[in-house]
Structures are given as structure tokens and as C-alpha cells.
Scaffold this active site. Structure first.
Site, PDB file in Angstrom:
ATOM      1  N   GLU A  65      79.452  46.724 -13.202  1.00 47.00           N
ATOM      2  CA  GLU A  65      78.422  46.384 -14.178  1.00 47.00           C
ATOM      3  C   GLU A  65      78.061  47.611 -15.019  1.00 47.00           C
ATOM      4  O   GLU A  65      77.881  48.693 -14.491  1.00 47.00           O
ATOM      5  CB  GLU A  65      77.179  45.869 -13.445  1.00 47.00           C
ATOM      6  CG  GLU A  65      76.059  45.425 -14.372  1.00 47.00           C
ATOM      7  CD  GLU A  65      74.823  44.967 -13.605  1.00 47.00           C
ATOM      8  OE1 GLU A  65      74.049  44.173 -14.150  1.00 47.00           O
ATOM      9  OE2 GLU A  65      74.633  45.410 -12.457  1.00 47.00           O
ATOM     10  N   LYS A 138      75.121  37.665 -18.600  1.00 40.16           N
ATOM     11  CA  LYS A 138      74.356  37.561 -17.359  1.00 40.16           C
ATOM     12  C   LYS A 138      73.139  36.663 -17.552  1.00 40.16           C
ATOM     13  O   LYS A 138      72.323  36.880 -18.455  1.00 40.16           O
ATOM     14  CB  LYS A 138      73.922  38.964 -16.927  1.00 40.16           C
ATOM     15  CG  LYS A 138      73.197  39.048 -15.587  1.00 40.16           C
ATOM     16  CD  LYS A 138      72.944  40.510 -15.249  1.00 40.16           C
ATOM     17  CE  LYS A 138      72.246  40.692 -13.913  1.00 40.16           C
ATOM     18  NZ  LYS A 138      72.073  42.125 -13.586  1.00 40.16           N
ATOM     19  N   CYS A 176      76.289  40.669 -11.126  1.00 41.13           N
ATOM     20  CA  CYS A 176      75.306  41.288 -10.233  1.00 41.13           C
ATOM     21  C   CYS A 176      74.289  40.284  -9.677  1.00 41.13           C
ATOM     22  O   CYS A 176      74.612  39.482  -8.821  1.00 41.13           O
ATOM     23  CB  CYS A 176      74.618  42.455 -10.938  1.00 41.13           C
ATOM     24  SG  CYS A 176      73.807  43.612  -9.783  1.00 41.13           S
TER      25      CYS A 176
END
Length: 303
Positions: A65, A138, A176
């Protein structure tokens, strides 16, 4: 070997240059120069690792990330907005050239600038011919003090749960904090993913316990491979905790088949047989036995 065996890689790496602990004592121009210096150092480090992966015949690779920076969400400061890029942009162009040179699919987690004030935590999927196939933004943005101030930097993703048919297999990204939400992991499977990457930045504590539970569970529940990537090292000046690496691949039965160390810059490599996805789904018919008509409460704003 099956014709669908693909050598895949994960890159975990430490940040080589610590940013200033007192940015407000610097001019904005000097802040920007420092950010660019860090970005170049991290990009150069990853380019060397990608070259090494190519020598080892890796065909699909994913980085951690926000790969070309420290985990800057450890603080709230506007200096990091200068790191964000449009897509396509300078970093994706570098990675497109790499993909084309090495015949490698590259998943590039990057700080995306749509326009000033609109930023996303994004993963770009580049095919082996250098074409940008698309991107994932995300969706779940944490605000978990101390040290995880992501709502200051990112809007929640708005592209849904896309999957990408590449030259070697159908892949997806789930970034994540997304991994704590099985709903999206299921949608990626229903959309046809054979391999889901989760580029992350996570430190020791409760998350380390979950690191080897949640994602193998996603792999089992949805019958696909997972590539989980975490950075390494303690990042100055914030020291929010040790990024513990342990990047790994697990198979559609949830078994970890390759794993990195806790401390080292390295490439985790595994041969993934994408035919296993079909075989496992024949055995465990979780998609067949779904009962979506009973899931109404999942889309209500409860409690």
C-alpha cells in the site's frame, strides 16, 4: 505443470529516507522537495526488486500500500498531498514501461489525485503489454488513532469491486483495511476473481493476530488465491509501531504456501495454479448454496 500455473510475486520493503519531524519549520517548496526525494528513493528501490522478480520469471506482481512513500497517514499534514498523482501519470508511466519490458502484470498501489481536494487510495492494474486495465479505489477508510489518519487524506472509493482479466489470469485488489470486511471479498469472488491482492500497511498489535486469519478465510469462503502484502520496519519520525512484513500467498483452501520475513526487503514468490480455483469450487459449492434473498439486513443502515 498445468498451462495455468503462473509465477506470482509480492514486494515488501522499508522506507529508506525518514521525512522531517518538523515540516512546519520548512518552506512549502522544501517540503515538496523532500517528498519528491522520498518518492524517488522508494520508486528506485521497487524498480530494482521488480527487475529481480523478472529475472526469476515472475509474471504477476503487487507492491505494498502507498508503495512509493512512508505510511504518511501516521500524521496529519498537507505536505503529503503533493505526493498524489493523476492516473495515468509519472509513476504509472514508469510501471507501464516495466510491465512491457518484462512481460509482467504489475499492481501499483498509489495515491491518486483526481483534482485538488479529491484524493483516493488506489491500486492500478497494468497488463503485461503496458496497458492500464483499470483501477480499484480503497472503499473502507479507517480513522483509528493513534497513527491511522486516513480520512484526512482519502475519499472512500467509488468504483465498486472490479476484477481484471489479464494475460495470465483474472485478478483484483482489495486494499489494507478493506480486508476486515468480508462483503467486498465475496463480491470480488462473484465477479470472477481468481487472485485477490491486499496491499497493506499494518503494525504489530491486534492486526498481527488477524493477519493470518481474515485473508485465508476470504480465500476459503470464495475459492480464490490471496496475495497479502505488508511493509517492513519502524518508520521515523512517527514510530507508530513495527510494520512486520510476513507477506504471503494462500491458496483457495486457505493454506499459506509462501511467506516473507518480518524484517527484510524481499520478494515473496509462489507458483499459483489457477486451475485450483475451479477444482476447489467444485468441491465447496459456496456460491451455489448462497441465499441472497435472506441477506436483506446486510444492506440496511443498522443498528
Amino acid at each position: 505443470m498445468s498451462s495455468r500455473v503462473v509465477k506470482c510475486g509480492l514486494i515488501q520493503a522499508s522506507n529508506p529516507i525518514a521525512p522531517s519531524a518538523e515540516p512546519d519549520k520548512m518552506s512549502e517548496a522544501d517540503q515538496h522537495k523532500e517528498v519528491e526525494k522520498i518518492k524517488k528513493a522508494m520508486t528506485d528501490k521497487h524498480l530494482k526488486l521488480i527487475e529481480e522478480a523478472a529475472r526469476k520469471d515472475v509474471k504477476i506482481i503487487c507492491m505494498q500500500e502507498l508503495f512509493n512513500a512512508p505510511y504518511f497517514c501516521a500524521e496529519r499534514h498537507f505536505r503529503w498531498y503533493s505526493l498524489a498523482e493523476e492516473i495515468p501519470g509519472p509513476t504509472t508511466k514508469i510501471m507501464q514501461d516495466c510491465a512491457k519490458e518484462y512481460g509482467m502484470i504489475i499492481v501499483v498501489p498509489i495515491y491518486e489525485n483526481v483534482f485538488s481536494g479529491v484524493y483516493y487510495n488506489t491500486a492500478v492494474i497494468i497488463n503485461a503489454d503496458g496497458e492500464i486495465l483499470g483501477k480499484y479505489r480503497k472503499i473502507h477508510i479507517p480513522e483509528v488513532p493513534p497513527g491511522f489518519n486516513e480520512k484526512y487524506y482519502f475519499k472512500p472509493g467509488n468504483l465498486g469491486f472490479p476484477v481484471f482479466k489479464t494475460d495470465y489470469g483474472t485478478i483484483a485488489a482489495y486494499i489494507c483495511y478493506d480486508r476486515h470486511f468480508p462483503d467486498g471479498a465475496r463480491v470480488l469472488g462473484l465477479n470472477g476473481a481468481e487472485l485477490v491482492f491486499n496491499p497493506s500497511a499494518t503494525v504489530e498489535g491486534v492486526s498481527k493476530y488477524l493477519w493470518k486469519i481474515e485473508q485465508p478465510a476470504h480465500a476459503v469462503a470464495n475459492g480464490y488465491f490471496v496475495g497479502a502484502i505488508n511493509r517492513v520496519g519502524n518508520e521515523e519520525p512517527w514510530n507508530i509501531g513495527k510494520f512486520y512484513g510476513n507477506s504471503y500467498f494462500c491458496d483457495p483452501r486457505g493454506q499459506i504456501i509462501a511467506e516473507g520475513s518480518e524484517d527484510n526487503d524481499e520478494i515473496v514468490i509462489a507458483d499459483l495454479d489457477f486451475d485450483e480455483v475451479r477444482k476447489v469450487r467444485y468441491s465447496w459449492q459456496f456460491f451455489r448454496d448462497r441465499r441472497p434473498e435472506t441477506y436483506g439486513d446486510l444492506v440496511k443502515l443498522l443498528p
